[in-house]
Design an enzyme around this catalytic site. Structure first.
Site, PDB file in Angstrom:
ATOM      1  N   ASP A  80     -28.420  18.989 -27.435  1.00 20.70           N
ATOM      2  CA  ASP A  80     -27.863  18.076 -28.441  1.00 20.70           C
ATOM      3  C   ASP A  80     -28.943  17.778 -29.489  1.00 20.70           C
ATOM      4  O   ASP A  80     -30.091  17.498 -29.133  1.00 20.70           O
ATOM      5  CB  ASP A  80     -27.462  16.788 -27.696  1.00 20.70           C
ATOM      6  CG  ASP A  80     -26.695  15.802 -28.542  1.00 20.70           C
ATOM      7  OD1 ASP A  80     -26.072  16.220 -29.528  1.00 20.70           O
ATOM      8  OD2 ASP A  80     -26.710  14.597 -28.193  1.00 20.70           O
ATOM      9  N   HIS A  81     -28.599  17.825 -30.761  1.00 24.99           N
ATOM     10  CA  HIS A  81     -29.537  17.492 -31.849  1.00 24.99           C
ATOM     11  C   HIS A  81     -30.865  18.233 -31.767  1.00 24.99           C
ATOM     12  O   HIS A  81     -31.931  17.605 -31.861  1.00 24.99           O
ATOM     13  CB  HIS A  81     -29.822  15.980 -31.890  1.00 24.99           C
ATOM     14  CG  HIS A  81     -28.659  15.183 -32.382  1.00 24.99           C
ATOM     15  ND1 HIS A  81     -28.258  15.175 -33.693  1.00 24.99           N
ATOM     16  CD2 HIS A  81     -27.783  14.387 -31.718  1.00 24.99           C
ATOM     17  CE1 HIS A  81     -27.196  14.398 -33.824  1.00 24.99           C
ATOM     18  NE2 HIS A  81     -26.872  13.923 -32.647  1.00 24.99           N
ATOM     19  N   SER A 206     -19.375   8.521 -30.931  1.00 20.90           N
ATOM     20  CA  SER A 206     -18.072   8.055 -30.440  1.00 20.90           C
ATOM     21  C   SER A 206     -18.157   6.674 -29.799  1.00 20.90           C
ATOM     22  O   SER A 206     -17.188   5.910 -29.848  1.00 20.90           O
ATOM     23  CB  SER A 206     -17.527   9.044 -29.403  1.00 20.90           C
ATOM     24  OG  SER A 206     -17.509  10.335 -29.942  1.00 20.90           O
ATOM     25  N   SER A 207     -19.305   6.369 -29.200  1.00 20.42           N
ATOM     26  CA  SER A 207     -19.448   5.075 -28.514  1.00 20.42           C
ATOM     27  C   SER A 207     -19.217   3.930 -29.486  1.00 20.42           C
ATOM     28  O   SER A 207     -19.682   3.972 -30.629  1.00 20.42           O
ATOM     29  CB  SER A 207     -20.856   4.946 -27.921  1.00 20.42           C
ATOM     30  OG  SER A 207     -21.017   5.849 -26.864  1.00 20.42           O
TER      31      SER A 207
HETATM   32 ZN   LIG Z   1     -25.221  12.812 -32.338  1.00 20.86          ZN
END
Ligand SMILES: [Zn+2]
Length: 279
Positions: A80-81, A206-207
């Protein structure tokens, strides 16, 4: 059935059938095991994602690939990232089945050039690539960054064509971490992007966005939901409940309470994005 899959295989199915796959951040053996348990319980595909500041890229791969290869559901192991060239290459070499190449803070042409270079390498060995266009900022800066970061449809069409990415993270009004202010999602923009872009779309931040907004984002075409802060908050809420009225605290119980909190929220999100019973 092959159980360690690329993210492309999972997301193409989600795109065809209008649901999303959850991509929780994990960082150690316990979070990897917990995330896979949640997916197995719900009979759902899973993208297990390491944000590289949370753990070592190679150590994570050795644990996650081992667990994924014996899981009862299809699992992709994802970086991720990834923000540097060497991170992408290390992830490819150590067995990740997909990587995010995040150059969303660079000017458009530089973003295209750097993503394209890594796509060529990754695709040569069957690894899927996610990139981001527009920029999903941090919750504390939401008021300042929300509008200027939104993805532009014309740019997104060119970006996908030129880079050949497998999925695209779009900025439609979400934010990383805890929002300062009310989340305001631009569903019209999401709809326009979905009409013009043929690769699966990804939602970061999304959180805290709210169940109703997330469900609507999936209906409008989001196929991957990145999650961390909500899982983290759920774990700490459970711990606070557990600590109330406790005279003695046992470390094994604390760990179980935390991971159960993470799992409970992840199961909730699997059902919310309709990826349960998709295997
Ligand atoms: Zn992200």
């Amino acid at each position: 059935m092959r159980l360690l899959l690329t993210m492309k295989e999972l997301l193409d199915d989600a795109n065809r059938n209008n649901y999303a796959v959850v991509a929780p951040n994990a960082w150690n053996e316990d979070t990897i095991r917990t995330a896979i348990e949640a997916a197995e319980q719900e009979n759902a595909p899973l993208i297990i994602a390491l944000y590289p500041v949370m753990a070592n890229i190679e150590e994570f791969a050795s644990i996650a690939c081992k667990f994924a290869s014996v899981s009862k559901v299809p699992v992709a192991v994802h970086l991720d990232h990834g923000s540097r060239f060497d991170e992408a290459i290390r992830a490819i070499r150590s067995g990740y089945t997909s990587i995010m190449v995040d150059r969303s803070q660079l000017p458009f042409d530089d973003n295209v050039r750097e993503v394209k270079e890594i796509v060529k390498i990754a695709h040569a060995v069957g690894v899927a690539v996610e990139a981001e266009l527009g920029h999903v900022g941090q919750g504390k800066d939401y008021a300042k960054t929300r509008d200027c970061g939104l993805t532009r449809v014309d740019e997104a069409i060119r970006f996908v064509q030129e880079t050949q990415v497998d999925c695209l993270a779009v900025a439609v009004g979400t934010s990383h971490g805890i929002y300062c202010g009310e989340p305001k999602i631009d569903f019209e923009l999401l709809k326009a992007l979905k009409e013009k872009i043929n690769v699966p779309l990804v939602l970061h931040g999304s959180s805290g966005t709210g169940d109703e907004n997330i469900a609507k984002c999936v209906t409008e075409g989001i196929n991957k939901i990145n999650l961390f802060t909500d899982l983290d908050l759920s774990a700490s809420e459970k711990l606070i409940e557990y600590m109330t009225d406790k005279r003695s605290i046992r470390i094994v119980e604390i760990c179980n309470v935390l991971y159960n909190g993470y799992k409970e929220k992840l199961v909730h999100n699997i059902r919310l994005v309709r990826s349960n019973n998709r295997v």
